[in-house]
Design a protein around this motif. Structure first.
Motif, PDB file in Angstrom:
ATOM      1  N   ALA A   1      -5.373  37.134  31.135  1.00 62.71           N
ATOM      2  CA  ALA A   1      -5.355  38.587  30.976  1.00 62.71           C
ATOM      3  C   ALA A   1      -4.041  39.089  30.388  1.00 62.71           C
ATOM      4  N   ASP A   2      -2.939  38.582  30.882  1.00 65.03           N
ATOM      5  CA  ASP A   2      -1.618  38.987  30.396  1.00 65.03           C
ATOM      6  C   ASP A   2      -0.781  37.741  30.183  1.00 65.03           C
TER       7      ASP A   2
ATOM      8  N   ALA B   1       2.101  34.515  33.267  1.00 61.54           N
ATOM      9  CA  ALA B   1       0.731  34.816  32.856  1.00 61.54           C
ATOM     10  C   ALA B   1      -0.103  35.270  34.043  1.00 61.54           C
ATOM     11  N   ARG B   2      -0.985  36.224  33.783  1.00 54.62           N
ATOM     12  CA  ARG B   2      -2.022  36.568  34.758  1.00 54.62           C
ATOM     13  C   ARG B   2      -3.273  35.846  34.306  1.00 54.62           C
TER      14      ARG B   2
ATOM     15  N   ASP C   1      -7.161  34.779  35.132  1.00 52.56           N
ATOM     16  CA  ASP C   1      -8.377  35.060  35.881  1.00 52.56           C
ATOM     17  C   ASP C   1      -9.175  33.774  36.008  1.00 52.56           C
TER      18      ASP C   1
ATOM     19  N   SER D   1      -3.970  26.098  39.754  1.00 50.13           N
ATOM     20  CA  SER D   1      -2.645  26.642  39.437  1.00 50.13           C
ATOM     21  C   SER D   1      -1.675  25.523  39.065  1.00 50.13           C
TER      22      SER D   1
ATOM     23  N   LEU E   1       2.666  32.127  37.483  1.00 51.48           N
ATOM     24  CA  LEU E   1       1.270  32.517  37.355  1.00 51.48           C
ATOM     25  C   LEU E   1       0.898  33.549  38.411  1.00 51.48           C
ATOM     26  N   ASP E   2       0.159  34.534  37.988  1.00 52.74           N
ATOM     27  CA  ASP E   2      -0.478  35.486  38.883  1.00 52.74           C
ATOM     28  C   ASP E   2      -1.965  35.166  38.782  1.00 52.74           C
ATOM     29  N   ILE E   3      -2.481  34.495  39.793  1.00 51.19           N
ATOM     30  CA  ILE E   3      -3.860  34.029  39.769  1.00 51.19           C
ATOM     31  C   ILE E   3      -4.759  35.094  40.394  1.00 51.19           C
ATOM     32  N   THR E   4      -5.794  35.478  39.678  1.00 45.10           N
ATOM     33  CA  THR E   4      -6.766  36.435  40.193  1.00 45.10           C
ATOM     34  C   THR E   4      -8.170  35.871  39.970  1.00 45.10           C
TER      35      THR E   4
END
Length: 82
Positions: A19-20, A35-36, A38, A52, A71-74
């Motif tokens: 996403a980002d 990075a985000r 998804d 991750s 990492l921002d994991i969603t």
């Protein structure tokens, strides 16, 4: 590097999208990556942790200068029609 990271969903089925994505070059041999990401719905916490680590390893192995990977994991929202 940015194009390849954004293309990771094509290579890894557990990733729904990037996403980002932010990178910077504070030095000649250093490129922090944030990075985000998804992930596909339904992974448990252990699966999320494994994915991750795999992402971080893949980025670090491919680009040695990517010495810091954040990492921002969603979980991806369900897609209509799927």
């Amino acid at each position: 590097m940015r194009r390849a990271i954004r293309a990771m969903p094509d290579e890894r089925p557990e990733i729904d999208g990037v996403a980002d994505l932010l990178t910077m070059r504070p030095g000649v041999d250093s490129v922090p990556v944030a990075a985000r990401v998804d992930l596909v719905p339904g992974l448990d916490s252990e699966g999320i942790a494994l994915v991750s680590e795999r992402i971080k390893e893949a980025v670090g192995d491919r680009w040695r200068e990517a010495d810091q990977v954040f990492l921002d994991i969603t979980e991806a929202l369900p897609h209509p029609g799927r």
